[in-house]
Design a protein around this motif. Structure first.
Motif, PDB file in Angstrom:
ATOM      1  N   TYR A  87       4.983  11.981   3.960  1.00  0.00           N
ATOM      2  CA  TYR A  87       4.286  10.696   4.072  1.00  0.00           C
ATOM      3  C   TYR A  87       5.143   9.701   4.857  1.00  0.00           C
ATOM      4  O   TYR A  87       4.665   9.028   5.770  1.00  0.00           O
ATOM      5  CB  TYR A  87       3.962  10.149   2.678  1.00  0.00           C
ATOM      6  N   ILE A  88       6.418   9.618   4.512  1.00  0.00           N
ATOM      7  CA  ILE A  88       7.319   8.675   5.191  1.00  0.00           C
ATOM      8  C   ILE A  88       7.484   9.052   6.662  1.00  0.00           C
ATOM      9  O   ILE A  88       7.446   8.187   7.546  1.00  0.00           O
ATOM     10  CB  ILE A  88       8.676   8.607   4.460  1.00  0.00           C
ATOM     11  N   ALA A  89       7.625  10.339   6.944  1.00  0.00           N
ATOM     12  CA  ALA A  89       7.740  10.791   8.346  1.00  0.00           C
ATOM     13  C   ALA A  89       6.477  10.425   9.122  1.00  0.00           C
ATOM     14  O   ALA A  89       6.557   9.981  10.275  1.00  0.00           O
ATOM     15  CB  ALA A  89       8.001  12.286   8.399  1.00  0.00           C
ATOM     16  N   ASP A  90       5.306  10.585   8.496  1.00  0.00           N
ATOM     17  CA  ASP A  90       4.045  10.226   9.166  1.00  0.00           C
ATOM     18  C   ASP A  90       3.998   8.726   9.464  1.00  0.00           C
ATOM     19  O   ASP A  90       3.520   8.309  10.527  1.00  0.00           O
ATOM     20  CB  ASP A  90       2.841  10.622   8.305  1.00  0.00           C
ATOM     21  N   GLN A  91       4.504   7.920   8.548  1.00  0.00           N
ATOM     22  CA  GLN A  91       4.537   6.467   8.775  1.00  0.00           C
ATOM     23  C   GLN A  91       5.483   6.123   9.924  1.00  0.00           C
ATOM     24  O   GLN A  91       5.196   5.235  10.729  1.00  0.00           O
ATOM     25  CB  GLN A  91       4.935   5.725   7.490  1.00  0.00           C
ATOM     26  N   PHE A  92       6.618   6.823   9.989  1.00  0.00           N
ATOM     27  CA  PHE A  92       7.554   6.614  11.105  1.00  0.00           C
ATOM     28  C   PHE A  92       6.861   6.914  12.439  1.00  0.00           C
ATOM     29  O   PHE A  92       7.010   6.167  13.413  1.00  0.00           O
ATOM     30  CB  PHE A  92       8.788   7.502  10.954  1.00  0.00           C
ATOM     31  N   LYS A  93       6.139   8.028  12.474  1.00  0.00           N
ATOM     32  CA  LYS A  93       5.426   8.414  13.709  1.00  0.00           C
ATOM     33  C   LYS A  93       4.412   7.351  14.098  1.00  0.00           C
ATOM     34  O   LYS A  93       4.297   6.992  15.278  1.00  0.00           O
ATOM     35  CB  LYS A  93       4.714   9.753  13.507  1.00  0.00           C
ATOM     36  N   LYS A  94       3.661   6.843  13.104  1.00  0.00           N
ATOM     37  CA  LYS A  94       2.613   5.850  13.382  1.00  0.00           C
ATOM     38  C   LYS A  94       3.163   4.569  13.995  1.00  0.00           C
ATOM     39  O   LYS A  94       2.496   3.935  14.799  1.00  0.00           O
ATOM     40  CB  LYS A  94       1.856   5.521  12.086  1.00  0.00           C
ATOM     41  N   ILE A  95       4.372   4.187  13.614  1.00  0.00           N
ATOM     42  CA  ILE A  95       4.935   2.949  14.167  1.00  0.00           C
ATOM     43  C   ILE A  95       5.789   3.213  15.407  1.00  0.00           C
ATOM     44  O   ILE A  95       6.399   2.297  15.957  1.00  0.00           O
ATOM     45  CB  ILE A  95       5.729   2.146  13.110  1.00  0.00           C
ATOM     46  N   GLY A  96       5.867   4.492  15.817  1.00  0.00           N
ATOM     47  CA  GLY A  96       6.573   4.841  17.044  1.00  0.00           C
ATOM     48  C   GLY A  96       8.070   5.014  16.890  1.00  0.00           C
ATOM     49  O   GLY A  96       8.803   4.984  17.881  1.00  0.00           O
ATOM     50  N   LEU A  97       8.538   5.208  15.686  1.00  0.00           N
ATOM     51  CA  LEU A  97       9.968   5.411  15.434  1.00  0.00           C
ATOM     52  C   LEU A  97      10.352   6.836  15.832  1.00  0.00           C
ATOM     53  O   LEU A  97       9.746   7.801  15.362  1.00  0.00           O
ATOM     54  CB  LEU A  97      10.284   5.161  13.964  1.00  0.00           C
ATOM     55  N   ALA A  98      11.325   6.970  16.719  1.00  0.00           N
ATOM     56  CA  ALA A  98      11.743   8.295  17.192  1.00  0.00           C
ATOM     57  C   ALA A  98      12.579   8.998  16.125  1.00  0.00           C
ATOM     58  O   ALA A  98      13.338   8.352  15.396  1.00  0.00           O
ATOM     59  CB  ALA A  98      12.557   8.154  18.469  1.00  0.00           C
ATOM     60  N   PRO A  99      12.453  10.337  16.027  1.00  0.00           N
ATOM     61  CA  PRO A  99      13.296  11.090  15.088  1.00  0.00           C
ATOM     62  C   PRO A  99      14.772  10.888  15.418  1.00  0.00           C
ATOM     63  O   PRO A  99      15.149  10.794  16.587  1.00  0.00           O
ATOM     64  CB  PRO A  99      12.886  12.544  15.320  1.00  0.00           C
ATOM     65  N   GLY A 100      15.597  10.846  14.387  1.00  0.00           N
ATOM     66  CA  GLY A 100      17.016  10.573  14.587  1.00  0.00           C
ATOM     67  C   GLY A 100      17.914  11.788  14.563  1.00  0.00           C
ATOM     68  O   GLY A 100      19.088  11.702  14.936  1.00  0.00           O
ATOM     69  N   ASN A 101      17.407  12.917  14.157  1.00  0.00           N
ATOM     70  CA  ASN A 101      18.250  14.107  14.077  1.00  0.00           C
ATOM     71  C   ASN A 101      18.306  14.845  15.405  1.00  0.00           C
ATOM     72  O   ASN A 101      17.368  14.804  16.200  1.00  0.00           O
ATOM     73  CB  ASN A 101      17.756  15.060  12.983  1.00  0.00           C
ATOM     74  N   SER A 132       0.830  -1.210   0.000  1.00  0.00           N
ATOM     75  CA  SER A 132       0.000   0.000   0.000  1.00  0.00           C
ATOM     76  C   SER A 132       0.864   1.260   0.000  1.00  0.00           C
ATOM     77  O   SER A 132       0.524   2.266  -0.624  1.00  0.00           O
ATOM     78  CB  SER A 132      -0.958   0.009   1.184  1.00  0.00           C
ATOM     79  N   HIS A 133       2.011   1.224   0.703  1.00  0.00           N
ATOM     80  CA  HIS A 133       2.913   2.385   0.727  1.00  0.00           C
ATOM     81  C   HIS A 133       3.489   2.648  -0.661  1.00  0.00           C
ATOM     82  O   HIS A 133       3.607   3.805  -1.088  1.00  0.00           O
ATOM     83  CB  HIS A 133       4.048   2.166   1.723  1.00  0.00           C
ATOM     84  N   ILE A 134       3.843   1.587  -1.357  1.00  0.00           N
ATOM     85  CA  ILE A 134       4.379   1.743  -2.717  1.00  0.00           C
ATOM     86  C   ILE A 134       3.332   2.351  -3.631  1.00  0.00           C
ATOM     87  O   ILE A 134       3.624   3.234  -4.433  1.00  0.00           O
ATOM     88  CB  ILE A 134       4.894   0.395  -3.266  1.00  0.00           C
ATOM     89  N   ARG A 135       2.079   1.880  -3.493  1.00  0.00           N
ATOM     90  CA  ARG A 135       0.999   2.441  -4.321  1.00  0.00           C
ATOM     91  C   ARG A 135       0.847   3.944  -4.081  1.00  0.00           C
ATOM     92  O   ARG A 135       0.658   4.714  -5.007  1.00  0.00           O
ATOM     93  CB  ARG A 135      -0.321   1.724  -4.028  1.00  0.00           C
ATOM     94  N   VAL A 136       0.927   4.340  -2.833  1.00  0.00           N
ATOM     95  CA  VAL A 136       0.785   5.765  -2.494  1.00  0.00           C
ATOM     96  C   VAL A 136       1.952   6.562  -3.087  1.00  0.00           C
ATOM     97  O   VAL A 136       1.759   7.536  -3.803  1.00  0.00           O
ATOM     98  CB  VAL A 136       0.725   5.973  -0.963  1.00  0.00           C
ATOM     99  N   LEU A 137       3.183   6.134  -2.793  1.00  0.00           N
ATOM    100  CA  LEU A 137       4.364   6.887  -3.232  1.00  0.00           C
ATOM    101  C   LEU A 137       4.524   6.887  -4.753  1.00  0.00           C
ATOM    102  O   LEU A 137       5.066   7.839  -5.322  1.00  0.00           O
ATOM    103  CB  LEU A 137       5.620   6.320  -2.562  1.00  0.00           C
ATOM    104  N   ALA A 138       4.036   5.840  -5.409  1.00  0.00           N
ATOM    105  CA  ALA A 138       4.150   5.752  -6.878  1.00  0.00           C
ATOM    106  C   ALA A 138       2.971   6.382  -7.596  1.00  0.00           C
ATOM    107  O   ALA A 138       2.950   6.443  -8.822  1.00  0.00           O
ATOM    108  CB  ALA A 138       4.290   4.284  -7.296  1.00  0.00           C
ATOM    109  N   SER A 139       2.007   6.886  -6.852  1.00  0.00           N
ATOM    110  CA  SER A 139       0.809   7.450  -7.479  1.00  0.00           C
ATOM    111  C   SER A 139       1.115   8.769  -8.186  1.00  0.00           C
ATOM    112  O   SER A 139       2.105   9.445  -7.899  1.00  0.00           O
ATOM    113  CB  SER A 139      -0.283   7.671  -6.427  1.00  0.00           C
ATOM    114  N   ASP A 140       0.250   9.133  -9.118  1.00  0.00           N
ATOM    115  CA  ASP A 140       0.412  10.385  -9.870  1.00  0.00           C
ATOM    116  C   ASP A 140       0.425  11.606  -8.959  1.00  0.00           C
ATOM    117  O   ASP A 140       1.076  12.601  -9.260  1.00  0.00           O
ATOM    118  CB  ASP A 140      -0.721  10.529 -10.894  1.00  0.00           C
ATOM    119  N   GLU A 141      -0.272  11.515  -7.837  1.00  0.00           N
ATOM    120  CA  GLU A 141      -0.322  12.643  -6.893  1.00  0.00           C
ATOM    121  C   GLU A 141       1.080  13.059  -6.435  1.00  0.00           C
ATOM    122  O   GLU A 141       1.333  14.224  -6.175  1.00  0.00           O
ATOM    123  CB  GLU A 141      -1.170  12.251  -5.679  1.00  0.00           C
TER     124      GLU A 141
END
Length: 198
Positions: free
Chosen positions: A28-42, A2-11
Motif C-alpha cells: 500500500y505504501i509503495a503504491d502511494q509513493f508511485k502515485k505521488i511520483g516518488l522514485a524508488p530509492g534502492n 484516509s491512509h491511517i484509516r486504511v493501514l489501521a483497518s482490520d484488513e
C-alpha cells in the motif's frame, strides 16, 4: 487521515512483521509513493530493502520436567509456566542443576545480597519476582519504606534486572516464580491467558 484509516483497518491484521498484514501495508505504501511520483530509492529499483527477520515462538504443547529428590514433575506451558528464549535455534532447553536465590538481588545500599557465598555459574536460578518484601519493624502488616521503597517497585524487582544479574553471575538460565500476582500486574494473573501465543 484516509491512509491511517486504511493501514489501521482490520484488513491489515495489525501489520506485524512477517505477516500477511505487513505485505499489504508495504505494498500500500509503495503504491502511494508511485502515485505521488516518488522514485524508488534502492539500487535494485524497488521501494523495499531486504532485511533478515527471525520469528521465535514457544510451542503451546511445550512442557518442563523438573527432577527433585528422585521425583519428576511435569509442568505444562501456559498452565504451570510461561517461557521464552531469544536464541535463534530450532529447539532450546536446558539440563542443569538448579539453585534457589531468593529474590536474586544484590543491593549494597540496603545491605542485601541473595548471592552471598554462592557460586551459581552454569546453574539455573530459581528466583522470586519483585523486590524483597521486608516488613516494617513497627507494623509487620506493612512494608518497610526504608527497604526497597516499601510497596513501590524498584529496579531490583524488575525482570530485566533479574536477567542481568543472573547473566553477570554466569548462570545458565533463570526461572522466575510468582504467586500468580505481581506488583506490575496489580492482582492480575501472570500466566494463564496473559502470555502471547507466539
Amino acid at each position: 487521515m484516509s491512509h491511517i484509516r486504511v493501514l489501521a483497518s482490520d484488513e491489515y491484521e495489525g501489520r506485524g512483521p512477517g505477516t500477511h498484514g505487513e505485505d499489504l501495508s508495504i505494498n500500500y505504501i509503495a503504491d502511494q509513493f508511485k502515485k505521488i511520483g516518488l522514485a524508488p530509492g534502492n539500487t535494485d529499483g524497488t521501494y523495499f530493502q531486504k532485511v533478515p527477520l527471525v520469528g521465535i515462538a514457544t510451542q503451546q504443547n511445550a512442557e518442563m520436567k523438573v527432577k527433585a529428590s528422585g521425583k519428576e514433575i511435569k509442568l505444562r506451558f501456559s498452565e504451570d509456566f510461561v517461557a521464552r528464549s531469544v536464541r535463534v535455534t530450532q529447539k532450546t532447553g536446558f539440563d542443569a542443576d538448579m539453585v534457589f536465590v531468593g529474590y536474586g538481588v544484590v543491593a549494597p545500599e540496603y545491605g542485601w545480597d541473595d548471592y552471598k557465598g554462592m557460586d551459581v555459574r552454569g546453574k539455573v536460578l530459581l528466583m522470586l519476582v519483585n523486590d524483597p518484601a521486608v516488613p516494617d519493624p513497627k507494623n509487620p502488616a506493612k512494608l518497610d519504606q526504608k527497604m526497597f521503597k516499601g510497596r513501590a517497585m524498584t529496579y531490583y524487582g524488575r525482570w530485566t534486572y533479574k536477567y542481568e544479574i543472573a547473566a553477570e553471575k554466569g548462570a545458565a538460565g533463570i526461572l522466575l516464580f510468582t504467586s500468580g500476582i505481581t506488583r506490575q500486574t496489580r492482582a492480575r494473573p501472570v500466566t494463564r491467558g496473559k502470555w502471547p501465543a507466539g
